[in-house]
Enzyme design. Structure first.
Site, PDB file in Angstrom:
ATOM      1  N   HIS A 188       0.848  -1.193   0.000  1.00 28.67           N
ATOM      2  CA  HIS A 188       0.000   0.000   0.000  1.00 28.67           C
ATOM      3  C   HIS A 188       0.879   1.237   0.000  1.00 28.67           C
ATOM      4  O   HIS A 188       2.092   1.144   0.171  1.00 28.67           O
ATOM      5  CB  HIS A 188      -0.970   0.001   1.188  1.00 28.67           C
ATOM      6  CG  HIS A 188      -0.351   0.224   2.522  1.00 28.67           C
ATOM      7  ND1 HIS A 188       0.346  -0.747   3.197  1.00 28.67           N
ATOM      8  CD2 HIS A 188      -0.327   1.318   3.327  1.00 28.67           C
ATOM      9  CE1 HIS A 188       0.769  -0.273   4.353  1.00 28.67           C
ATOM     10  NE2 HIS A 188       0.377   0.989   4.461  1.00 28.67           N
ATOM     11  N   TYR A 246      11.763   4.235   0.259  1.00 28.37           N
ATOM     12  CA  TYR A 246      10.657   4.602  -0.628  1.00 28.37           C
ATOM     13  C   TYR A 246       9.772   5.668   0.014  1.00 28.37           C
ATOM     14  O   TYR A 246       8.579   5.462   0.232  1.00 28.37           O
ATOM     15  CB  TYR A 246       9.839   3.372  -1.004  1.00 28.37           C
ATOM     16  CG  TYR A 246      10.695   2.211  -1.447  1.00 28.37           C
ATOM     17  CD1 TYR A 246      11.452   2.299  -2.604  1.00 28.37           C
ATOM     18  CD2 TYR A 246      10.771   1.051  -0.684  1.00 28.37           C
ATOM     19  CE1 TYR A 246      12.257   1.247  -3.006  1.00 28.37           C
ATOM     20  CE2 TYR A 246      11.571  -0.006  -1.082  1.00 28.37           C
ATOM     21  CZ  TYR A 246      12.312   0.098  -2.244  1.00 28.37           C
ATOM     22  OH  TYR A 246      13.114  -0.940  -2.635  1.00 28.37           O
TER      23      TYR A 246
END
Length: 177
Positions: free
Chosen positions: A59, A147
């Site tokens: 997600h 990230y």
């Protein structure tokens, strides 16, 4: 069909949670370059500012600011999802409904959004984004997760590199309990 109530405020700022259909997969981090390109290509045709962005294996969370006069975040997510899916081989399992609708089986159909109300709300949601990889046990320190736009914000002097966030961040952020 459910009647989803969404706030459409032109030029508004939103927090989003977007999930893979199969939460056991790690497609988002395994295919991070495809996701980055899908976002970049979408921003070229439908601009938006990225205030915060963190990608986890299954997600992601983001905070966007749309241009004045524009409230259409849905088209942006539709394009990002479609472009990402198109970059991947079509080998995922699909339900009969998805086959009939000619849909890929990569993303959950919808996303969760929250209109940012004020500076306190904004700060809580940015911190939630950046602390999320720690919350899910992927790393022990925020700075270790690659990230995340956290690193951009550290370079800009908005956060110290050793920032840890408030582990007691309470609220509804569109994730499973």
């Amino acid at each position: 069909m459910p009647d989803y109530r969404r706030a459409f405020i032109p030029g508004g700022r939103w927090f989003f949670t977007v999930n893979l259909l199969d939460r056991r997969k790690s497609l988002l981090t395994e295919e991070i370059e495809s996701l980055r390109e899908a976002v970049a290509e979408t921003r070229r045709s439908y601009p938006f500012e990225i205030d915060a962005f963190v990608v986890l294996p299954d997600h992601l969370h983001a905070i966007w600011k749309l241009p004045p006069g524009d409230a259409n975040f849905s088209v942006r997510w539709r394009l990002i999802k479609a472009r990402f899916a198109k970059a991947l081989p079509a080998n995922e399992r699909r339900s009969a409904v998805r086959v009939a609708r000619n849909e890929r089986g990569i993303w959950q159909r919808r996303f969760w959004e929250h209109l940012i109300r004020d500076e306190t709300d904004y700060a809580r949601h940015v911190e939630y984004c950046y602390y999320n990889p720690v919350k899910h046990g992927h790393v022990s320190k925020v700075c270790d997760w690659p990230y995340s736009s956290f690193h951009r914000d550290v370079r800009a002097g908005l956060f110290p590199e050793d920032w840890g966030g408030d582990v007691r961040i309470a609220g509804e952020f569109g994730e499973r309990a």
